[in-house]
Design an enzyme around this catalytic site. Structure first.
Site, PDB file in Angstrom:
ATOM      1  N   SER A 147      19.411 -17.505 -27.020  1.00 59.85           N
ATOM      2  CA  SER A 147      20.223 -17.822 -28.306  1.00 59.85           C
ATOM      3  C   SER A 147      21.271 -16.769 -28.312  1.00 59.85           C
ATOM      4  O   SER A 147      22.293 -16.641 -27.498  1.00 59.85           O
ATOM      5  CB  SER A 147      19.348 -17.966 -29.421  1.00 59.85           C
ATOM      6  N   ASP A 168      16.272 -29.044 -29.467  1.00 66.74           N
ATOM      7  CA  ASP A 168      16.779 -27.834 -30.045  1.00 66.74           C
ATOM      8  C   ASP A 168      17.759 -28.205 -31.156  1.00 66.74           C
ATOM      9  O   ASP A 168      18.771 -28.732 -30.895  1.00 66.74           O
ATOM     10  CB  ASP A 168      17.294 -27.021 -28.960  1.00 66.74           C
ATOM     11  N   HIS A 188      13.669 -24.802 -29.802  1.00 65.47           N
ATOM     12  CA  HIS A 188      14.583 -23.604 -29.767  1.00 65.47           C
ATOM     13  C   HIS A 188      13.914 -22.362 -29.399  1.00 65.47           C
ATOM     14  O   HIS A 188      14.413 -21.191 -28.979  1.00 65.47           O
ATOM     15  CB  HIS A 188      15.656 -23.370 -30.805  1.00 65.47           C
TER      16      HIS A 188
END
Lengths: 282, 282
Positions: free
Chosen positions: B151, B227, B260
């Site tokens: 991320s 996600d 995610h």
């Protein structure tokens, strides 16, 4: 997931080809909402699979093992469902958060008989009866069950299996509180939940149960030699003596330099999953 | 561990035959104590080994990856050292904990130029220069370095590698913020840390860097299709376009149904470690 017994899904995530889920239901035996987590391997989408229960240690929750142990990878390979119950009801009682080793997060997998704990702290019955019935109803469980755990949860796993050999085909533990009647953690918990009657305590003492009842399949225990709780709280020698007394095969692996936490658990968890899978497939 | 540069050991644990450690030092570039974790495989007790850096995402710390990703098992097999820096200085600044996506736990791996962040938030220089120098001094690092992240940390890993191809032989990312100049998280962070000059932003934008500079070894990216941040914040298509423009090989794996978090990361982390190990051994 079928909707059984007021089961509420809190979250589900794809993980190693299966589903990592978190759930809550209204427990009848605990008279409270109780949380647990389930890892369903991909195999469970086409058939019923064996279930391996994990009982966690002091201060842990239903999330700890699933986040920290790295077990899903192996469960996915072996086709095992993993179920991890929370370590206590989360109902507030007077003084329940004063101690890290009693009350919240520290149910010790007993059915408490002393007020105020006797109202909600029936986690022995929850783990051995109510939760498996719910899991069988809501998830594709085959009926073959094993149980393992860590520290307080190692104690719990041994007690659940030794008292219910018809329900659990396999049992193992990491750094279990192996003789709780003889260590400070166990004595405090048993006195608080059960009172002063040592005969009550004996029903929840793995070493006393192992000496009296034995177990049909080999018990696997891993213990770190650098575990700060080894000599005062855990006492694996007492379990070894008890297993000798009942001719129960015990594989006790002393792991040089390892501590008490999940750095130790994750290192050896694969061997435990394979131990259970072999016995649950038999 | 040798004692270099005021390094303080906070904790060390045996894990998969190696040592999982947590450390702090007084960073010159951040003018603050900075924390990081190191996993040293057993191979590091007899020789210098390649180092793979992990940059974590928003709200994470130097502990997150080591606890949640299950990477030590594979690093132990491959003989890789893992280093995971914290995601920001932990110095209190006005308003730094109002946002989950700016300030504490959200350094974005830039050298901030705007006050008050410019005093401490120099995590780009810390991650690419000061920390590797400290690691080389205090741990048995061979000099071969790779970098990956998740991320915000996927953004960071790509930027660090693309700007320093002489320092990093390999790079990969999980669900990276691939074009931060074009998404809300990146725009907020860059405006706050760097001001309004888009030329400054471009130095920290993986897609702009990939298009202009390319990279010598294949870039590996895993991205879950479920996600929640995929279409607004992450924008892997922009990175794919950029890599095509510079003829940089990109392996972009879209993972059906994955989200995610670390349930996703742990599922695919082994492939990333093998990707890096192969390039770092070459």
């Amino acid at each position: 997931m079928a909707n059984g017994g007021g089961l509420r899904m809190l979250a589900e995530h794809a993980c190693f080809g299966g589903v990592q889920g978190f759930y809550e239901h209204d427990s009848g035996v605990c008279r409270a909402p109780m949380r647990f987590s389930v890892y369903r391997p991909a195999q469970a989408s086409t058939r019923r699979v064996p279930v391996l229960y994990w009982l966690a240690g002091l201060t842990c929750t239903e999330e700890t093992f699933m986040i920290k142990a790295g077990a899903q990878r192996v469960a996915a390979e072996l086709g095992l469902m993993l179920v991890a119950p929370d370590t206590s009801p989360r109902v507030r009682l007077p003084g329940d958060d004063v101690h890290g080793d009693f009350g919240l997060g520290a149910g010790f997998y007993v059915d408490a008989t002393l007020a105020p704990w006797s109202k909600h702290y029936h986690t022995y019955s929850w783990v051995t009866q109510e939760l498996p019935a719910l899991v069988a109803q809501a998830f594709p469980a085959s009926g073959a069950q094993g149980i393992f755990g860590h520290s307080m949860g190692g104690h719990g796993a041994l007690v659940c299996a030794l008292r219910n050999p018809d329900r659990y085909r396999s049992v193992s533990a990491f750094a279990p509180i192996a003789a709780p009647s003889q260590c400070p953690w166990g004595q405090k918990a048993f006195a608080g939940y059960l009172g002063d009657d040592r005969a009550e305590w004996a029903q929840y003492d793995a070493s006393e149960l192992a000496a009296r009842r034995g177990f049909a399949t080999p018990i696997l225990v891993d213990q770190g030699t650098a575990d700060e709780f080894l000599t005062v709280q855990l006492l694996p020698d007492r379990l070894a003596e008890a297993c000798r007394a009942s001719a129960t095969p015990l594989q006790l692996n002393m792991r040089e330099g390892y501590g008490h936490g999940y750095w130790f658990v994750q290192t050896f968890v694969e061997g435990h999953l394979r131990h259970h899978a072999a016995l649950l497939a038999a």
